[in-house]
Design a protein around this motif. Structure first.
Motif, PDB file in Angstrom:
ATOM      1  N   ALA A   1       0.839  -1.207   0.000  1.00  0.00           N
ATOM      2  CA  ALA A   1       0.000   0.000   0.000  1.00  0.00           C
ATOM      3  C   ALA A   1       0.869   1.250   0.000  1.00  0.00           C
ATOM      4  N   LYS A   2       1.938   1.244   0.788  1.00  0.00           N
ATOM      5  CA  LYS A   2       2.839   2.395   0.840  1.00  0.00           C
ATOM      6  C   LYS A   2       3.581   2.570  -0.480  1.00  0.00           C
ATOM      7  N   MET A   3       3.944   1.456  -1.084  1.00  0.00           N
ATOM      8  CA  MET A   3       4.628   1.528  -2.375  1.00  0.00           C
ATOM      9  C   MET A   3       3.687   2.091  -3.440  1.00  0.00           C
TER      10      MET A   3
ATOM     11  N   GLN B   1       2.195   6.388  -7.138  1.00  0.00           N
ATOM     12  CA  GLN B   1       1.154   7.283  -7.645  1.00  0.00           C
ATOM     13  C   GLN B   1       1.562   8.749  -7.503  1.00  0.00           C
ATOM     14  N   ASN B   2       2.131   9.093  -6.344  1.00  0.00           N
ATOM     15  CA  ASN B   2       2.468  10.494  -6.064  1.00  0.00           C
ATOM     16  C   ASN B   2       3.871  10.877  -6.507  1.00  0.00           C
ATOM     17  N   ARG B   3       4.680   9.875  -6.823  1.00  0.00           N
ATOM     18  CA  ARG B   3       6.092  10.079  -7.167  1.00  0.00           C
ATOM     19  C   ARG B   3       6.833  10.815  -6.059  1.00  0.00           C
TER      20      ARG B   3
ATOM     21  N   THR C   1       8.099   9.574   1.791  1.00  0.00           N
ATOM     22  CA  THR C   1       8.337  10.214   3.076  1.00  0.00           C
ATOM     23  C   THR C   1       9.180   9.248   3.876  1.00  0.00           C
ATOM     24  N   ARG C   2      10.339   9.710   4.312  1.00  0.00           N
ATOM     25  CA  ARG C   2      11.226   8.848   5.083  1.00  0.00           C
ATOM     26  C   ARG C   2      10.548   8.413   6.387  1.00  0.00           C
ATOM     27  N   VAL C   3      10.919   7.233   6.872  1.00  0.00           N
ATOM     28  CA  VAL C   3      10.423   6.756   8.154  1.00  0.00           C
ATOM     29  C   VAL C   3      10.829   7.785   9.209  1.00  0.00           C
ATOM     30  N   GLY C   4       9.849   8.269   9.959  1.00  0.00           N
ATOM     31  CA  GLY C   4      10.115   9.285  10.973  1.00  0.00           C
ATOM     32  C   GLY C   4      10.128  10.695  10.425  1.00  0.00           C
ATOM     33  N   GLY C   5       9.989  10.852   9.120  1.00  0.00           N
ATOM     34  CA  GLY C   5      10.027  12.171   8.493  1.00  0.00           C
ATOM     35  C   GLY C   5       8.649  12.738   8.270  1.00  0.00           C
ATOM     36  N   ARG C   6       8.626  14.011   7.884  1.00  0.00           N
ATOM     37  CA  ARG C   6       7.352  14.680   7.621  1.00  0.00           C
ATOM     38  C   ARG C   6       7.252  15.211   6.204  1.00  0.00           C
ATOM     39  N   SER C   7       8.397  15.493   5.607  1.00  0.00           N
ATOM     40  CA  SER C   7       8.363  16.113   4.281  1.00  0.00           C
ATOM     41  C   SER C   7       8.396  15.044   3.193  1.00  0.00           C
ATOM     42  N   GLU C   8       7.739  15.376   2.097  1.00  0.00           N
ATOM     43  CA  GLU C   8       7.727  14.486   0.939  1.00  0.00           C
ATOM     44  C   GLU C   8       8.936  14.785   0.065  1.00  0.00           C
ATOM     45  N   ILE C   9       9.544  13.731  -0.449  1.00  0.00           N
ATOM     46  CA  ILE C   9      10.718  13.855  -1.307  1.00  0.00           C
ATOM     47  C   ILE C   9      10.342  13.321  -2.677  1.00  0.00           C
ATOM     48  N   ARG C  10      10.468  14.168  -3.694  1.00  0.00           N
ATOM     49  CA  ARG C  10      10.102  13.766  -5.057  1.00  0.00           C
ATOM     50  C   ARG C  10      11.185  12.883  -5.653  1.00  0.00           C
ATOM     51  N   PHE C  11      10.759  11.972  -6.520  1.00  0.00           N
ATOM     52  CA  PHE C  11      11.708  11.124  -7.236  1.00  0.00           C
ATOM     53  C   PHE C  11      11.222  10.914  -8.658  1.00  0.00           C
ATOM     54  N   ASP C  12      12.161  10.614  -9.532  1.00  0.00           N
ATOM     55  CA  ASP C  12      11.876  10.318 -10.932  1.00  0.00           C
ATOM     56  C   ASP C  12      12.666   9.059 -11.267  1.00  0.00           C
TER      57      ASP C  12
END
Length: 187
Positions: free
Chosen positions: A89-91, A96-98, A101-112
């Motif tokens: 589910a997390k994958m 979907q969102n590309r 969020t790191r474990v323990g983190g709050r910010s989203e990190i974009r990837f391509d």
């Protein structure tokens, strides 16, 4: 397009993944490989998505996950059929969102990334048994490649044997031995 490679162990799924990467527009970028079956279930989320310092006992510094490491290149997830339903589910959300969020983190990190997956399991059966998410299966199975076992590809045996003879003769500084017709027939 995302590629899912299926086939029994030893059929060359990893080799095919490398060939796809090396012949893609991302060939000059990194190819990050993850064997999902080799990582304990309690560590796989951190391995894939990364973690922040202090998110668990041994997290002494921030660490980028495999999605971040593969940014701009290819992420190869071998034995994806071994992922837990919860991690699937997390994958799915990450794909979907590309973003991750790191474990323990709050910010989203974009990837391509270019995603290539492989498994020796029958994922369609797993979907029917509800042990593999159908939505994730459709998301990662844009192009499906099935590699039959060598016993179903008898015409490949002699060329493979000749390739291995050449490779190892070269590695050991020996002349390349030729397969006799009798040896080729027995193979």
């Amino acid at each position: 397009a995302r590629v899912m490679i299926t086939g029994a162990n030893g059929t060359g799924k990893e080799v095919v993944a490398h060939i796809i990467h090396e012949n893609s527009s991302r060939a000059k970028k990194v190819m990050v490989e993850v064997n999902c079956a080799a990582i304990p279930s309690e560590l796989i989320e951190s391995e894939l998505f990364g973690h922040t310092k202090g998110s668990f006992t041994s997290a002494i510094k921030d660490r980028a996950g495999k999605f971040e490491q593969a940014d701009g290149g290819t992420l190869f997830l071998d034995e994806i059929g071994n992922l837990s339903y919860a991690l699937q589910a997390k994958m799915l959300t990450a794909l979907q969102n590309r973003t991750v969020t790191r474990v323990g983190g709050r910010s989203e990190i974009r990837f391509d990334i270019r995603l290539i997956t492989a498994t020796n399991r029958n994922v369609e059966s797993m979907v029917a048994e509800q042990t593999f998410r159908q939505d994730l299966f459709y998301r990662i199975n844009t192009i499906a490649l099935h590699l039959p076992p060598l016993r179903e590809r008898a015409a490949d045996i002699v060329p493979l044997a000749e390739m291995f003879l050449s490779r190892y003769a070269s590695a050991y500084g020996r002349p390349v031995p030729a397969l006799t017709p009798d040896a080729a027939q027995k193979l």
